[in-house]
Design an enzyme around this catalytic site. Structure first.
Site, PDB file in Angstrom:
ATOM      1  N   PHE A 149       0.849  -1.194   0.000  1.00 18.81           N
ATOM      2  CA  PHE A 149       0.000   0.000   0.000  1.00 18.81           C
ATOM      3  C   PHE A 149       0.891   1.253   0.000  1.00 18.81           C
ATOM      4  O   PHE A 149       1.893   1.301   0.704  1.00 18.81           O
ATOM      5  CB  PHE A 149      -0.903  -0.033   1.236  1.00 18.81           C
ATOM      6  CG  PHE A 149      -2.007   0.973   1.241  1.00 18.81           C
ATOM      7  CD1 PHE A 149      -3.163   0.764   0.507  1.00 18.81           C
ATOM      8  CD2 PHE A 149      -1.886   2.139   1.980  1.00 18.81           C
ATOM      9  CE1 PHE A 149      -4.186   1.688   0.522  1.00 18.81           C
ATOM     10  CE2 PHE A 149      -2.910   3.077   1.998  1.00 18.81           C
ATOM     11  CZ  PHE A 149      -4.065   2.848   1.264  1.00 18.81           C
ATOM     12  N   ASP A 163       0.711  -4.256   9.148  1.00 20.85           N
ATOM     13  CA  ASP A 163      -0.371  -3.339   8.814  1.00 20.85           C
ATOM     14  C   ASP A 163      -1.626  -4.195   8.644  1.00 20.85           C
ATOM     15  O   ASP A 163      -1.722  -4.978   7.690  1.00 20.85           O
ATOM     16  CB  ASP A 163      -0.041  -2.568   7.527  1.00 20.85           C
ATOM     17  CG  ASP A 163      -1.111  -1.520   7.199  1.00 20.85           C
ATOM     18  OD1 ASP A 163      -2.260  -1.659   7.670  1.00 20.85           O
ATOM     19  OD2 ASP A 163      -0.790  -0.574   6.451  1.00 20.85           O
ATOM     20  N   TYR A 217     -11.773   2.770   9.871  1.00 16.55           N
ATOM     21  CA  TYR A 217     -12.949   3.180   9.086  1.00 16.55           C
ATOM     22  C   TYR A 217     -13.317   2.143   8.033  1.00 16.55           C
ATOM     23  O   TYR A 217     -14.261   2.328   7.295  1.00 16.55           O
ATOM     24  CB  TYR A 217     -12.743   4.558   8.430  1.00 16.55           C
ATOM     25  CG  TYR A 217     -11.441   4.727   7.672  1.00 16.55           C
ATOM     26  CD1 TYR A 217     -11.289   4.213   6.400  1.00 16.55           C
ATOM     27  CD2 TYR A 217     -10.366   5.384   8.251  1.00 16.55           C
ATOM     28  CE1 TYR A 217     -10.093   4.355   5.714  1.00 16.55           C
ATOM     29  CE2 TYR A 217      -9.168   5.539   7.573  1.00 16.55           C
ATOM     30  CZ  TYR A 217      -9.035   5.010   6.300  1.00 16.55           C
ATOM     31  OH  TYR A 217      -7.842   5.145   5.635  1.00 16.55           O
ATOM     32  N   LYS A 218     -12.546   1.022   7.972  1.00 17.28           N
ATOM     33  CA  LYS A 218     -12.874  -0.044   7.019  1.00 17.28           C
ATOM     34  C   LYS A 218     -13.833  -1.023   7.703  1.00 17.28           C
ATOM     35  O   LYS A 218     -14.986  -0.693   7.899  1.00 17.28           O
ATOM     36  CB  LYS A 218     -11.574  -0.677   6.530  1.00 17.28           C
ATOM     37  CG  LYS A 218     -10.800   0.321   5.659  1.00 17.28           C
ATOM     38  CD  LYS A 218      -9.401  -0.106   5.305  1.00 17.28           C
ATOM     39  CE  LYS A 218      -8.778   0.964   4.400  1.00 17.28           C
ATOM     40  NZ  LYS A 218      -7.322   0.870   4.316  1.00 17.28           N
ATOM     41  N   ARG A 223     -12.509  -4.087  -7.112  1.00 14.79           N
ATOM     42  CA  ARG A 223     -12.395  -4.664  -5.777  1.00 14.79           C
ATOM     43  C   ARG A 223     -13.766  -4.742  -5.148  1.00 14.79           C
ATOM     44  O   ARG A 223     -14.529  -3.774  -5.160  1.00 14.79           O
ATOM     45  CB  ARG A 223     -11.455  -3.797  -4.937  1.00 14.79           C
ATOM     46  CG  ARG A 223     -10.603  -4.586  -3.983  1.00 14.79           C
ATOM     47  CD  ARG A 223      -9.518  -3.718  -3.411  1.00 14.79           C
ATOM     48  NE  ARG A 223     -10.042  -2.422  -2.999  1.00 14.79           N
ATOM     49  CZ  ARG A 223      -9.518  -1.701  -2.007  1.00 14.79           C
ATOM     50  NH1 ARG A 223      -8.474  -2.143  -1.345  1.00 14.79           N
ATOM     51  NH2 ARG A 223     -10.020  -0.537  -1.692  1.00 14.79           N
TER      52      ARG A 223
HETATM   53  C1  LIG Z   1      -6.545   1.953   4.201  1.00 11.85           C
HETATM   54  C2  LIG Z   1      -5.111   1.654   4.476  1.00 11.85           C
HETATM   55  C3  LIG Z   1      -4.299   2.600   5.132  1.00 11.85           C
HETATM   56  C4  LIG Z   1      -4.897   3.919   5.488  1.00 11.85           C
HETATM   57  O1  LIG Z   1      -4.040   4.856   6.016  1.00 11.85           O
HETATM   58  P1  LIG Z   1      -4.674   6.241   6.526  1.00 11.85           P
HETATM   59  O2  LIG Z   1      -3.566   6.891   7.229  1.00 11.85           O
HETATM   60  O3  LIG Z   1      -5.841   5.889   7.393  1.00 11.85           O
HETATM   61  O4  LIG Z   1      -5.146   6.991   5.334  1.00 11.85           O
HETATM   62  C5  LIG Z   1      -3.000   2.242   5.397  1.00 11.85           C
HETATM   63  N1  LIG Z   1      -2.502   1.036   5.023  1.00 11.85           N
HETATM   64  C6  LIG Z   1      -3.271   0.126   4.377  1.00 11.85           C
HETATM   65  C7  LIG Z   1      -2.694  -1.189   3.983  1.00 11.85           C
HETATM   66  C8  LIG Z   1      -4.585   0.412   4.085  1.00 11.85           C
HETATM   67  O5  LIG Z   1      -5.355  -0.480   3.448  1.00 11.85           O
END
Ligand SMILES: *Cc1c(COP(=O)(O)O)cnc(C)c1O
Length: 414
Positions: free
Chosen positions: A140, A217, A242-243, A389
Site C-alpha cells: 500500500f 499493517d 474506518y474499514k 475490488r
Molecule cells: C486503508 C489503508 C491505510 C490507510 O491509512 P490512513 O492513514 O488511514 O489513510 C494504510 N494502510 C493500508 C494497507 C490500508 O489499506
C-alpha cells in the site's frame, strides 16, 4: 454446485435464511440509493445507533462535562477502546493497544520506534549494525512512502520484495529476504489488492528468528479475519478503523505494541498527552507507562464515537462467526464471478485459508464499469490498472446484495 445463473440467484435466499448473522444487516443506516454496497473494505457503513450515540456524546459528555471530561472520561479512552479492540479482534491482552492518530502516522511511529530500539541493541553488541528495511514492492502506498522516508533519513537500505499479483508475503519469501542486516519488516496482514491473508504466525516466527522485528499493517485484516497477536508473538501492529471497524471517515487508527517492547518504546513524536503526568506541566518528557506513551497530542475523542458502536456489534457477534460468514460471502461471490463474468481473472486466493474478506477481479473494462455502477447505487471500487475490488463486510452484507451487485457488475463489464 450449479453455475446456472437462475439457480445461483435462488441460492442467495437460501444462504440468507441460513445465516446466523443475518439480523445484523438491519443494524446499519440505510443509504438513499443503495442497491449493493461492495466497498465495506474501504469505508464501512454507519451503525444504526451512531446518530443517537453522537447526540448523547454531544449533550452528556461534551456539553455536560466540558473541560472536566478530560479527567473524568477522555484521557483514558484511547487505551480503554484499544483494549476492547484488542480483546474482540486482535487476540491482545489489555495494555498493549491504543487508539490514536491516522494509520499512516502510527505506522511511522511504530517503524521509527522499532529502528531506534534495534539500533540501540546493535550499539550494545559487537556484531555488524543492521541497516535494512524490508517491504513488498506493491505494498500500500502509505507504507512504502514511510519506509522510503525513514530509510533516507536514517541512512538505511530498502529491500524491495516482489510477490505475485494474486498473493502477498509468505514464510518462504520472508525467510529469503529477512536476514542479519534486517532491522524491521513491514507487511500487510491482508493485502489491500489481492486480499492475501498471510500466515502471520509463521511469518512473524521467521522474522523474529533473524532477530529482526515485524510491523503488521492490519488495515484490511481487523474486523474481517480473527487475529491472535499475543499467541503469534507479533512485535508491532497497526490498523485502520474506518474499514471493517466502521468508525467513519477520518476515524483514528489503533496500534499494538507487544508488552516485551514497552520498557524501551520510544515515541518519535513525544507529546504532553502521552506523558506520565499530562497536566503537571513539568520540565522534561517522561513517557506514560506502556502503549499509552504512543499518544502525542490531544486524541480525537469525538471520532471514536462511531467506532465504539461497531466494536460493540463485533463483541456481540464474535470474530469466529464473522469469519465464517466472510468465507461464505467471498466463496459465493467467486462462484458468481466465475459463472457471470467468465472473461474476468480472479486475482484473489481461491484457498479460503489465505483469503480475507474482499476480492479483486481483473477485467479490461473495469474503470468505465465502476464509474457507471456508482451512478446506479452499486458500489465496488476500482484499483489500478484493471481491478474491480469487491469488499464484503460480514455484518452489513447479505448474500442477496452480493448477487445483485455482481449481476450488475457483469452487465456493466460486458
Ligand atoms: C486503508 C489503508 C491505510 C490507510 O491509512 P490512513 O492513514 O488511514 O489513510 C494504510 N494502510 C493500508 C494497507 C490500508 O489499506
Amino acid at each position: 454446485m450449479s453455475s446456472n445463473p437462475a439457480e445461483l440467484r435462488a441460492r442467495a435466499a437460501v444462504l440468507d435464511a441460513a445465516d446466523p448473522l443475518a439480523a445484523y444487516t438491519a443494524h446499519f443506516v440505510p443509504g438513499d440509493d443503495l442497491v449493493a454496497y461492495l466497498d465495506g473494505n474501504s469505508l464501512g457503513r454507519p451503525v444504526a445507533s451512531v446518530p443517537a450515540a453522537l447526540d448523547a456524546f454531544v449533550r452528556t459528555e461534551w456539553a455536560g462535562r466540558l473541560i472536566r471530561g478530560w479527567d473524568e472520561l477522555w484521557l483514558t479512552r484511547p487505551r480503554e477502546l484499544g483494549d476492547r479492540i484488542g480483546a474482540a479482534c486482535l487476540g491482545a491482552a489489555s495494555g498493549q493497544t491504543v487508539v490514536a492518530d491516522s494509520t499512516t502516522v502510527l505506522i511511522f511511529k511504530l517503524l521509527r520506534a522499532a529502528i531506534a530500539d534495534q539500533q540501540a541493541a546493535d550499539a550494545r553488541s559487537t556484531g555488524t549494525a543492521r541497516d535494512e528495511l524490508v517491504v513488498l514492492a506493491d505494498e500500500f502506498p502509505t507504507d512504502r512512502y514511510i519506509v522510503e522516508r525513514l530509510a533516507v533519513d536514517h541512512g538505511l537500505t530498502v529491500r524491495w520484495v516482489d510477490a505475485p499479483l494474486d498473493a502477498g508475503i509468505t514464510p518462504e519469501l520472508a525467510a529469503a529476504v529477512v536476514g542479519p542486516r534486517t532491522i524491521a519488516a513491514l507487511f500487510s496482514g491482508v493485502a489491500y489488492r489481492s486480499a492475501w491473508w498471510a500466515d502471520m504466525a509463521e511469518v512473524t516466527r521467521v522474522v523474529r528468528a533473524k532477530n529482526a522485528r515485524v510491523v503488521w499493517d492490519c488495515s484490511h485484516a481487523v474486523g474481517s479475519v480473527p487475529l491472535e497477536f499475543d499467541a503469534w508473538g507479533v512485535d508491532y501492529a497497526v490498523g485502520c478503523s474506518y474499514k471493517y471497524l466502521n468508525g467513519g471517515p477520518g476515524a483514528p487508527a489503533w496500534a499494538y505494541v507487544a508488552e516485551r517492547h514497552h520498557a524501551s518504546l520510544r515515541n518519535p513524536i513525544p507529546g504532553w498527552l502521552g506523558a506520565a503526568a499530562p497536566f503537571s506541566m513539568t520540565e522534561g518528557y517522561s513517557p506514560a507507562a506502556g502503549v499509552g506513551s504512543l499518544v502525542s497530542g490531544t486524541p480525537p475523542i469525538l471520532n471514536m464515537v462511531a467506532l465504539t458502536e461497531m466494536v460493540s456489534l463485533i463483541e456481540a457477534a464474535g470474530m469466529a462467526a464473522i469469519r465464517e460468514k466472510s468465507v461464505a460471502l467471498t466463496s459465493y461471490a467467486i462462484e458468481l464471478v466465475d459463472a457471470l463474468i467468465p472473461a474476468a481473472t480472479v486475482s484473489t486466493p481461491r484457498d479460503t485459508a489465505r483469503r480475507g474478506s474482499h476480492l479483486t477481479i481483473d477485467h479490461p473494462n473495469s474503470a468505465v464499469a465502476v464509474q457507471r455502477l456508482w451512478a446506479q447505487g452499486v458500489i465496488p471500487d476500482f484499483r489500478h490498472p484493471s481491478g474491480v475490488r469487491i469488499g464484503l463486510s460480514p455484518l452489513s452484507t447479505s448474500f442477496a446484495e452480493v448477487e445483485r451487485g455482481i449481476r450488475a457488475l457483469a452487465d456493466a463489464l460486458s
